[in-house]
Motif scaffolding. Structure first.
Motif, PDB file in Angstrom:
ATOM      1  N   ASP A  97      31.705  47.255  45.165  1.00  0.00           N
ATOM      2  CA  ASP A  97      31.588  45.985  44.468  1.00  0.00           C
ATOM      3  C   ASP A  97      32.958  45.327  44.350  1.00  0.00           C
ATOM      4  O   ASP A  97      33.817  45.802  43.600  1.00  0.00           O
ATOM      5  CB  ASP A  97      30.998  46.204  43.074  1.00  0.00           C
ATOM      6  N   PRO A  98      33.194  44.243  45.061  1.00  0.00           N
ATOM      7  CA  PRO A  98      34.508  43.613  45.014  1.00  0.00           C
ATOM      8  C   PRO A  98      34.859  43.020  43.650  1.00  0.00           C
ATOM      9  O   PRO A  98      36.023  42.833  43.338  1.00  0.00           O
ATOM     10  CB  PRO A  98      34.426  42.518  46.081  1.00  0.00           C
ATOM     11  N   LEU A  99      33.859  42.755  42.808  1.00  0.00           N
ATOM     12  CA  LEU A  99      34.149  42.214  41.480  1.00  0.00           C
ATOM     13  C   LEU A  99      34.852  43.235  40.586  1.00  0.00           C
ATOM     14  O   LEU A  99      35.516  42.856  39.622  1.00  0.00           O
ATOM     15  CB  LEU A  99      32.860  41.733  40.808  1.00  0.00           C
ATOM     16  N   LEU A 100      34.719  44.510  40.908  1.00  0.00           N
ATOM     17  CA  LEU A 100      35.389  45.530  40.108  1.00  0.00           C
ATOM     18  C   LEU A 100      36.906  45.456  40.250  1.00  0.00           C
ATOM     19  O   LEU A 100      37.629  45.980  39.412  1.00  0.00           O
ATOM     20  CB  LEU A 100      34.893  46.922  40.501  1.00  0.00           C
ATOM     21  N   ALA A 101      37.401  44.812  41.281  1.00  0.00           N
ATOM     22  CA  ALA A 101      38.839  44.692  41.488  1.00  0.00           C
ATOM     23  C   ALA A 101      39.457  43.623  40.588  1.00  0.00           C
ATOM     24  O   ALA A 101      40.659  43.594  40.405  1.00  0.00           O
ATOM     25  CB  ALA A 101      39.124  44.367  42.952  1.00  0.00           C
ATOM     26  N   TYR A 102      38.641  42.738  40.011  1.00  0.00           N
ATOM     27  CA  TYR A 102      39.160  41.667  39.167  1.00  0.00           C
ATOM     28  C   TYR A 102      39.486  42.180  37.773  1.00  0.00           C
ATOM     29  O   TYR A 102      38.831  43.078  37.255  1.00  0.00           O
ATOM     30  CB  TYR A 102      38.137  40.538  39.038  1.00  0.00           C
ATOM     31  N   LYS A 103      40.480  41.577  37.160  1.00  0.00           N
ATOM     32  CA  LYS A 103      40.789  41.845  35.761  1.00  0.00           C
ATOM     33  C   LYS A 103      39.847  40.997  34.911  1.00  0.00           C
ATOM     34  O   LYS A 103      39.295  39.999  35.365  1.00  0.00           O
ATOM     35  CB  LYS A 103      42.239  41.471  35.445  1.00  0.00           C
ATOM     36  N   LYS A 104      39.663  41.380  33.654  1.00  0.00           N
ATOM     37  CA  LYS A 104      38.742  40.659  32.775  1.00  0.00           C
ATOM     38  C   LYS A 104      39.073  39.169  32.662  1.00  0.00           C
ATOM     39  O   LYS A 104      38.161  38.335  32.733  1.00  0.00           O
ATOM     40  CB  LYS A 104      38.697  41.302  31.389  1.00  0.00           C
ATOM     41  N   PRO A 105      40.341  38.782  32.453  1.00  0.00           N
ATOM     42  CA  PRO A 105      40.620  37.345  32.357  1.00  0.00           C
ATOM     43  C   PRO A 105      40.222  36.592  33.630  1.00  0.00           C
ATOM     44  O   PRO A 105      39.733  35.455  33.559  1.00  0.00           O
ATOM     45  CB  PRO A 105      42.137  37.281  32.136  1.00  0.00           C
ATOM     46  N   ASP A 106      40.415  37.230  34.792  1.00  0.00           N
ATOM     47  CA  ASP A 106      40.016  36.592  36.048  1.00  0.00           C
ATOM     48  C   ASP A 106      38.501  36.434  36.118  1.00  0.00           C
ATOM     49  O   ASP A 106      37.990  35.400  36.565  1.00  0.00           O
ATOM     50  CB  ASP A 106      40.502  37.397  37.254  1.00  0.00           C
ATOM     51  N   LEU A 107      37.783  37.467  35.671  1.00  0.00           N
ATOM     52  CA  LEU A 107      36.319  37.388  35.672  1.00  0.00           C
ATOM     53  C   LEU A 107      35.832  36.313  34.713  1.00  0.00           C
ATOM     54  O   LEU A 107      34.888  35.583  35.011  1.00  0.00           O
ATOM     55  CB  LEU A 107      35.714  38.746  35.307  1.00  0.00           C
ATOM     56  N   VAL A 108      36.494  36.210  33.547  1.00  0.00           N
ATOM     57  CA  VAL A 108      36.113  35.187  32.576  1.00  0.00           C
ATOM     58  C   VAL A 108      36.354  33.804  33.175  1.00  0.00           C
ATOM     59  O   VAL A 108      35.515  32.900  33.042  1.00  0.00           O
ATOM     60  CB  VAL A 108      36.888  35.365  31.246  1.00  0.00           C
ATOM     61  N   ALA A 109      37.482  33.632  33.870  1.00  0.00           N
ATOM     62  CA  ALA A 109      37.774  32.340  34.500  1.00  0.00           C
ATOM     63  C   ALA A 109      36.725  32.020  35.557  1.00  0.00           C
ATOM     64  O   ALA A 109      36.232  30.889  35.633  1.00  0.00           O
ATOM     65  CB  ALA A 109      39.166  32.371  35.121  1.00  0.00           C
ATOM     66  N   ARG A 110      36.367  33.009  36.370  1.00  0.00           N
ATOM     67  CA  ARG A 110      35.343  32.796  37.391  1.00  0.00           C
ATOM     68  C   ARG A 110      33.990  32.474  36.749  1.00  0.00           C
ATOM     69  O   ARG A 110      33.245  31.629  37.247  1.00  0.00           O
ATOM     70  CB  ARG A 110      35.213  34.027  38.292  1.00  0.00           C
ATOM     71  N   LEU A 111      33.670  33.165  35.670  1.00  0.00           N
ATOM     72  CA  LEU A 111      32.417  32.908  34.965  1.00  0.00           C
ATOM     73  C   LEU A 111      32.391  31.479  34.426  1.00  0.00           C
ATOM     74  O   LEU A 111      31.390  30.772  34.560  1.00  0.00           O
ATOM     75  CB  LEU A 111      32.233  33.901  33.827  1.00  0.00           C
ATOM     76  N   ARG A 112      33.488  31.038  33.827  1.00  0.00           N
ATOM     77  CA  ARG A 112      33.551  29.676  33.297  1.00  0.00           C
ATOM     78  C   ARG A 112      33.410  28.648  34.428  1.00  0.00           C
ATOM     79  O   ARG A 112      32.729  27.632  34.264  1.00  0.00           O
ATOM     80  CB  ARG A 112      34.859  29.455  32.551  1.00  0.00           C
TER      81      ARG A 112
END
Length: 127
Positions: free
Chosen positions: A57-72
């Motif tokens: 899963d490539p999303l596991l490589a992201y940090k939480k702030p990056d995931l939050v930014a992508r989610l937003r």
């Protein structure tokens, strides 16, 4: 004698279940920092695969702030698409209403021309 720190030993010592201190963020953090079981698991995980992320899963490589930014960004894009779809839907509804009005007007014209045709036939044959 030093006891290992685990959810079971905390329950035996003071009667708090894991569910109890899991609801308190400070208590949960304290438990996670000092739990001998979790320390052992972290050490075992680090030795098994040091600093690698599962390639599944490539999303596991992201940090939480990056995931939050992508989610937003994704939420903003969804809101934008919903607005576009609402506009398009309103346009289609207006077009459907206009089509219905034109069909009704066409039916009135057909009825008028049919009555006019009948009048002309009557004058030709009866006059």
């Amino acid at each position: 004698m030093c006891k290992p720190i685990s959810a079971r030993t905390i329950y035996e010592e003071c009667g708090l279940t894991y569910a109890s201190f899991r609801r308190n963020p400070e208590a949960l953090l304290l438990y996670q920092q000092h739990s001998t079981f979790l320390k052992r698991e972290r050490k075992r995980t680090r030795t098994a695969c040091p600093d690698t992320v599962s390639p599944c899963d490539p999303l596991l490589a992201y940090k939480k702030p990056d995931l939050v930014a992508r989610l937003r960004q994704a939420q903003a894009r969804c809101a934008e698409l919903e607005t576009q779809h609402t506009t398009i839907l309103a346009d289609y509804v207006q077009k459907d209403v206009r089509i219905a009005e034109l069909e009704a007007e066409l039916a009135r014209y057909r009825e008028y021309f049919e009555s006019l045709r009948l009048q002309v036939q009557q004058k030709e044959h009866g006059g």
